[in-house]
Write a protein that holds these residues in place. Sequence first.
Motif, PDB file in Angstrom:
ATOM      1  N   LYS A  92      24.670 -41.162   0.174  1.00 60.72           N
ATOM      2  CA  LYS A  92      23.634 -40.492   0.331  1.00 60.72           C
ATOM      3  C   LYS A  92      22.507 -41.291   1.212  1.00 60.72           C
ATOM      4  O   LYS A  92      21.998 -42.199   0.803  1.00 60.72           O
ATOM      5  N   PRO A  93      22.076 -40.397   2.059  1.00 59.61           N
ATOM      6  CA  PRO A  93      21.007 -41.037   3.073  1.00 59.61           C
ATOM      7  C   PRO A  93      19.745 -41.257   2.295  1.00 59.61           C
ATOM      8  O   PRO A  93      19.458 -40.241   1.337  1.00 59.61           O
ATOM      9  N   VAL A  94      19.004 -42.343   2.664  1.00 59.13           N
ATOM     10  CA  VAL A  94      17.682 -42.511   2.264  1.00 59.13           C
ATOM     11  C   VAL A  94      16.741 -42.167   3.246  1.00 59.13           C
ATOM     12  O   VAL A  94      16.461 -42.585   4.456  1.00 59.13           O
ATOM     13  N   ALA A  95      15.573 -41.308   2.908  1.00 58.40           N
ATOM     14  CA  ALA A  95      14.457 -41.040   3.813  1.00 58.40           C
ATOM     15  C   ALA A  95      13.547 -42.207   4.183  1.00 58.40           C
ATOM     16  O   ALA A  95      13.494 -42.787   3.357  1.00 58.40           O
ATOM     17  N   LEU A  96      13.323 -42.664   5.286  1.00 59.19           N
ATOM     18  CA  LEU A  96      12.693 -43.687   5.584  1.00 59.19           C
ATOM     19  C   LEU A  96      11.209 -43.130   5.957  1.00 59.19           C
ATOM     20  O   LEU A  96      11.051 -42.367   6.671  1.00 59.19           O
ATOM     21  N   ARG A  97      10.208 -43.970   5.406  1.00 58.59           N
ATOM     22  CA  ARG A  97       8.673 -43.320   5.481  1.00 58.59           C
ATOM     23  C   ARG A  97       7.997 -44.512   6.539  1.00 58.59           C
ATOM     24  O   ARG A  97       8.055 -45.585   6.070  1.00 58.59           O
ATOM     25  N   LEU A  98       7.154 -43.960   7.427  1.00 55.86           N
ATOM     26  CA  LEU A  98       6.459 -44.884   8.282  1.00 55.86           C
ATOM     27  C   LEU A  98       5.231 -45.314   7.519  1.00 55.86           C
ATOM     28  O   LEU A  98       4.750 -44.614   6.690  1.00 55.86           O
ATOM     29  N   PRO A  99       4.657 -46.532   7.664  1.00 62.38           N
ATOM     30  CA  PRO A  99       3.210 -46.838   7.020  1.00 62.38           C
ATOM     31  C   PRO A  99       2.066 -45.744   7.517  1.00 62.38           C
ATOM     32  O   PRO A  99       2.506 -45.297   8.590  1.00 62.38           O
ATOM     33  N   PRO A 100       1.302 -45.855   6.462  1.00 64.94           N
ATOM     34  CA  PRO A 100       0.196 -44.617   6.754  1.00 64.94           C
ATOM     35  C   PRO A 100      -0.437 -45.022   8.204  1.00 64.94           C
ATOM     36  O   PRO A 100      -0.634 -46.181   8.651  1.00 64.94           O
ATOM     37  N   GLY A 101      -0.922 -44.121   9.056  1.00 61.93           N
ATOM     38  CA  GLY A 101      -1.505 -44.243  10.220  1.00 61.93           C
ATOM     39  C   GLY A 101      -0.793 -44.377  11.401  1.00 61.93           C
ATOM     40  O   GLY A 101      -1.315 -44.248  12.603  1.00 61.93           O
ATOM     41  N   ILE A 102       0.592 -44.337  11.177  1.00 61.09           N
ATOM     42  CA  ILE A 102       1.433 -44.294  12.443  1.00 61.09           C
ATOM     43  C   ILE A 102       2.114 -43.064  12.535  1.00 61.09           C
ATOM     44  O   ILE A 102       2.884 -42.624  11.419  1.00 61.09           O
ATOM     45  N   PRO A 103       2.112 -42.332  13.575  1.00 60.52           N
ATOM     46  CA  PRO A 103       2.715 -41.121  13.912  1.00 60.52           C
ATOM     47  C   PRO A 103       4.273 -41.403  14.163  1.00 60.52           C
ATOM     48  O   PRO A 103       4.596 -42.305  14.591  1.00 60.52           O
ATOM     49  N   GLU A 104       4.808 -40.131  13.704  1.00 63.25           N
ATOM     50  CA  GLU A 104       6.382 -40.167  13.899  1.00 63.25           C
ATOM     51  C   GLU A 104       6.536 -39.994  15.274  1.00 63.25           C
ATOM     52  O   GLU A 104       5.936 -39.425  16.145  1.00 63.25           O
ATOM     53  N   PHE A 123      28.044 -29.921  11.177  1.00 62.51           N
ATOM     54  CA  PHE A 123      26.995 -30.883  10.681  1.00 62.51           C
ATOM     55  C   PHE A 123      25.976 -30.005   9.972  1.00 62.51           C
ATOM     56  O   PHE A 123      25.569 -28.857  10.238  1.00 62.51           O
ATOM     57  N   VAL A 124      25.512 -30.518   8.780  1.00 63.18           N
ATOM     58  CA  VAL A 124      24.406 -30.170   7.797  1.00 63.18           C
ATOM     59  C   VAL A 124      23.415 -31.201   8.117  1.00 63.18           C
ATOM     60  O   VAL A 124      23.514 -32.364   7.876  1.00 63.18           O
ATOM     61  N   GLU A 125      22.315 -31.065   8.728  1.00 65.78           N
ATOM     62  CA  GLU A 125      20.978 -31.743   8.844  1.00 65.78           C
ATOM     63  C   GLU A 125      21.429 -32.799   9.740  1.00 65.78           C
ATOM     64  O   GLU A 125      21.021 -33.938   9.605  1.00 65.78           O
ATOM     65  N   GLY A 126      22.417 -32.518  10.624  1.00 66.79           N
ATOM     66  CA  GLY A 126      22.779 -33.696  11.500  1.00 66.79           C
ATOM     67  C   GLY A 126      23.938 -34.457  11.141  1.00 66.79           C
ATOM     68  O   GLY A 126      24.409 -35.367  11.791  1.00 66.79           O
ATOM     69  N   ARG A 127      24.434 -34.332   9.922  1.00 70.35           N
ATOM     70  CA  ARG A 127      25.395 -34.966   9.328  1.00 70.35           C
ATOM     71  C   ARG A 127      26.883 -34.439   9.472  1.00 70.35           C
ATOM     72  O   ARG A 127      26.819 -33.291   9.207  1.00 70.35           O
ATOM     73  N   LEU A 128      27.927 -35.098  10.125  1.00 64.52           N
ATOM     74  CA  LEU A 128      29.033 -34.521  10.126  1.00 64.52           C
ATOM     75  C   LEU A 128      29.631 -34.262   8.696  1.00 64.52           C
ATOM     76  O   LEU A 128      29.737 -35.313   8.088  1.00 64.52           O
ATOM     77  N   VAL A 129      30.291 -32.912   8.287  1.00 61.08           N
ATOM     78  CA  VAL A 129      30.788 -32.759   7.057  1.00 61.08           C
ATOM     79  C   VAL A 129      32.102 -32.261   7.016  1.00 61.08           C
ATOM     80  O   VAL A 129      32.828 -32.203   6.020  1.00 61.08           O
ATOM     81  N   ALA A 130      32.442 -31.606   8.136  1.00 67.07           N
ATOM     82  CA  ALA A 130      33.694 -30.817   8.375  1.00 67.07           C
ATOM     83  C   ALA A 130      34.140 -31.081   9.711  1.00 67.07           C
ATOM     84  O   ALA A 130      33.183 -30.825  10.632  1.00 67.07           O
TER      85      ALA A 130
END
Length: 207
Positions: A10-22, A85-92
């Motif tokens: 299962k992929p884990v969502a990575l979060r940036l430190p506060p104040g740093i835009p994506e 692809f589901v949310e960018g991930r190959l599933v079939a």
Amino acid sequence: MSTQTIQYMKPVALRLPPGIPESPSRQRRHTLPANEFRCLTPEDAAGVFEIEREAFISVSGVCPLQLDQVQHFLTVCPELSLGCFVEGRLVAFIIGSLWDKERLTQESLTLHRPMGRTAHLHLLAVHRTFRQLGKGSTLLWRYLHHLDGQPAVRRAVLMCEDPLVPFYQRFGFHPVGPCAATVGSLTFTEMQCSLRGHASLRRNSDS
């Protein structure tokens, strides 16, 4: 050949430190469609092989295509593949190539014949987490519709184990007898499907 098993971490969502835009690329990630279908590329080969290896080895103990063979098909005939692809991930996925004889042979398992008029479906596999959700059926319908848009391709052919014959019959395939090709100790039924009028078949299907 086809099967529908595999498991990814299962992929884990990575979060940036506060104040740093994506970055723009991460922002676009959130706007990806829930389901995306596209032809595969050699860069997808590793993901394809992981799904195939887990699915087929866990069921039959053999792997129909090795990684270098997957890369070969995705290099010489990527237009005969399709991934879900589901949310960018190959599933079939489906991997195919062209064949130039009436029936499949042992050499058809690893060759692409550019002048052939028959699309040989080598593999259909679905991530285990996404089984029983209609991913395989939707992917196969889309793949046959995709083939129908290629004027040079007149029909599709595949080999499957007997329990899967009714599944493929729903999509217009009909058995033509035992397949001359084998994988390990496994034997298969060969099935063929005319691509003419396939769109109307889908409209009249209950699938």
